[in-house]
Design a protein around this motif. Structure first.
Motif, mmCIF file in Angstrom:
data_model
loop_
_atom_site.group_PDB
_atom_site.id
_atom_site.type_symbol
_atom_site.label_atom_id
_atom_site.label_comp_id
_atom_site.label_asym_id
_atom_site.label_seq_id
_atom_site.Cartn_x
_atom_site.Cartn_y
_atom_site.Cartn_z
ATOM 1 N N MET A 1 0.908 -1.414 0.087
ATOM 2 C CA MET A 1 -0.068 -0.107 -0.115
ATOM 3 C C MET A 1 0.841 1.185 -0.043
ATOM 4 O O MET A 1 1.728 1.459 0.706
ATOM 5 C CB MET A 1 -1.125 -0.034 1.188
ATOM 6 N N ASN A 2 0.675 2.288 -0.982
ATOM 7 C CA ASN A 2 1.430 3.271 -0.778
ATOM 8 C C ASN A 2 0.959 4.511 0.233
ATOM 9 O O ASN A 2 -0.083 4.423 0.914
ATOM 10 C CB ASN A 2 1.442 4.008 -2.329
ATOM 11 N N LYS A 3 1.644 5.589 0.317
ATOM 12 C CA LYS A 3 1.479 6.474 1.462
ATOM 13 C C LYS A 3 0.039 7.040 1.149
ATOM 14 O O LYS A 3 -0.350 7.542 2.037
ATOM 15 C CB LYS A 3 2.470 7.409 1.626
ATOM 16 N N ASN A 4 -0.147 7.446 -0.064
ATOM 17 C CA ASN A 4 -1.323 8.061 -0.491
ATOM 18 C C ASN A 4 -2.665 7.437 -0.079
ATOM 19 O O ASN A 4 -3.756 7.724 0.311
ATOM 20 C CB ASN A 4 -1.575 8.609 -1.966
ATOM 21 N N GLU A 5 -2.337 5.940 -0.273
ATOM 22 C CA GLU A 5 -3.585 5.136 0.078
ATOM 23 C C GLU A 5 -3.749 5.120 1.678
ATOM 24 O O GLU A 5 -4.843 5.350 2.081
ATOM 25 C CB GLU A 5 -3.460 3.872 -0.501
ATOM 26 N N ILE A 6 -2.507 5.146 2.270
ATOM 27 C CA ILE A 6 -2.724 5.232 3.688
ATOM 28 C C ILE A 6 -3.371 6.508 4.344
ATOM 29 O O ILE A 6 -4.012 6.442 5.312
ATOM 30 C CB ILE A 6 -1.290 4.917 4.410
ATOM 31 N N TYR A 7 -2.726 7.594 3.873
ATOM 32 C CA TYR A 7 -3.440 8.757 4.126
ATOM 33 C C TYR A 7 -4.748 8.936 4.027
ATOM 34 O O TYR A 7 -5.664 9.276 4.879
ATOM 35 C CB TYR A 7 -2.880 10.058 3.210
ATOM 36 N N GLY A 8 -5.623 8.351 3.046
ATOM 37 C CA GLY A 8 -6.741 8.255 2.391
ATOM 38 C C GLY A 8 -7.622 7.395 3.710
ATOM 39 O O GLY A 8 -8.506 7.836 3.952
ATOM 40 N N ARG A 9 -6.916 6.252 4.115
ATOM 41 C CA ARG A 9 -7.527 5.484 5.231
ATOM 42 C C ARG A 9 -7.635 6.238 6.210
ATOM 43 O O ARG A 9 -8.427 6.065 7.454
ATOM 44 C CB ARG A 9 -6.937 4.258 5.242
ATOM 45 N N ILE A 10 -6.605 6.921 6.706
ATOM 46 C CA ILE A 10 -6.544 7.702 7.992
ATOM 47 C C ILE A 10 -7.522 8.794 8.068
ATOM 48 O O ILE A 10 -8.200 9.181 8.824
ATOM 49 C CB ILE A 10 -5.123 8.146 8.215
ATOM 50 N N LYS A 11 -7.569 9.530 6.871
ATOM 51 C CA LYS A 11 -8.591 10.518 6.642
ATOM 52 C C LYS A 11 -9.943 9.966 6.983
ATOM 53 O O LYS A 11 -10.854 10.788 7.744
ATOM 54 C CB LYS A 11 -8.488 11.305 5.415
ATOM 55 N N GLN A 12 -10.297 9.084 6.283
ATOM 56 C CA GLN A 12 -11.671 8.317 6.495
ATOM 57 C C GLN A 12 -11.797 7.982 8.070
ATOM 58 O O GLN A 12 -13.019 7.950 8.465
ATOM 59 C CB GLN A 12 -11.866 7.107 5.423
ATOM 60 N N ALA A 13 -10.969 7.338 8.734
ATOM 61 C CA ALA A 13 -11.026 6.834 9.900
ATOM 62 C C ALA A 13 -11.374 8.033 10.913
ATOM 63 O O ALA A 13 -12.192 8.062 11.770
ATOM 64 C CB ALA A 13 -9.761 6.151 10.477
ATOM 65 N N LEU A 14 -10.656 9.094 10.504
ATOM 66 C CA LEU A 14 -10.684 10.481 11.406
ATOM 67 C C LEU A 14 -11.960 11.055 11.228
ATOM 68 O O LEU A 14 -12.640 11.669 12.022
ATOM 69 C CB LEU A 14 -9.588 11.243 11.024
ATOM 70 N N ALA A 15 -12.538 10.788 10.149
ATOM 71 C CA ALA A 15 -13.831 11.425 9.810
ATOM 72 C C ALA A 15 -15.094 10.920 10.131
ATOM 73 O O ALA A 15 -15.895 11.321 10.812
ATOM 74 C CB ALA A 15 -14.040 11.427 8.000
ATOM 75 N N HIS A 16 -14.756 9.735 10.462
ATOM 76 C CA HIS A 16 -15.810 8.721 11.402
ATOM 77 C C HIS A 16 -15.625 8.756 12.906
ATOM 78 O O HIS A 16 -16.271 8.165 13.468
ATOM 79 C CB HIS A 16 -15.871 7.395 10.716
ATOM 80 N N ALA A 17 -14.575 9.510 13.469
ATOM 81 C CA ALA A 17 -14.236 9.280 14.832
ATOM 82 C C ALA A 17 -15.268 10.350 15.620
ATOM 83 O O ALA A 17 -15.357 11.568 15.011
ATOM 84 C CB ALA A 17 -12.865 9.552 15.200
ATOM 85 N N PRO A 18 -15.575 9.923 16.534
ATOM 86 C CA PRO A 18 -16.320 10.767 17.660
ATOM 87 C C PRO A 18 -15.564 11.991 17.982
ATOM 88 O O PRO A 18 -14.244 11.737 18.026
ATOM 89 C CB PRO A 18 -16.843 9.842 18.817
ATOM 90 N N ARG A 19 -16.236 12.922 17.973
ATOM 91 C CA ARG A 19 -15.447 14.303 18.448
ATOM 92 C C ARG A 19 -14.617 13.996 19.489
ATOM 93 O O ARG A 19 -13.285 14.472 19.499
ATOM 94 C CB ARG A 19 -16.383 15.367 18.685
ATOM 95 N N ASN A 20 -14.946 13.460 20.518
ATOM 96 C CA ASN A 20 -14.049 13.252 21.826
ATOM 97 C C ASN A 20 -12.799 12.316 21.592
ATOM 98 O O ASN A 20 -12.300 11.907 22.519
ATOM 99 C CB ASN A 20 -15.056 13.299 23.015
ATOM 100 N N GLN A 21 -12.867 11.333 20.483
ATOM 101 C CA GLN A 21 -11.879 10.288 20.201
ATOM 102 C C GLN A 21 -11.157 10.516 19.155
ATOM 103 O O GLN A 21 -10.313 9.763 18.840
ATOM 104 C CB GLN A 21 -13.026 9.077 20.056
#
Length: 79
Positions: free
Chosen positions: A1-21
């Motif tokens: 997996m390249n770094k841009n794919e990783i960045y995308g996955r991290i962005k997605q996880a953060l977008a779905h994280a509750p505000r306090n988490q």
């Protein structure tokens, strides 16, 4: 997996994280992908994920914490 794919996955996880988490989720994501991100700078990570540069410190701390966690048996693939 390249770094841009990783960045995308991290962005997605953060977008779905509750505000306090948000920061806890960021920590988990950095630990999960630490091996793939070992050759990038904190600045590059923050730019790639779209974070304020102040999160660079969190990136460095979590990446450095990954080695001892793995030494005691953490399987980052299970995160």
């Amino acid at each position: 997996m390249n770094k841009n794919e990783i960045y995308g996955r991290i962005k997605q996880a953060l977008a779905h994280a509750p505000r306090n988490q948000y920061t806890a989720e960021l920590h988990l994501q950095i630990i999960e992908y630490a091996d793939e991100l070992k050759s990038i700078t904190a600045k590059e990570f923050c730019e790639g994920v779209g974070l304020r540069s102040s999160f660079g410190t969190e990136f460095s701390k979590m990446r450095n914490l990954t080695r001892p966690l793995k030494a005691v048996g953490l399987d980052t693939a299970k995160l």
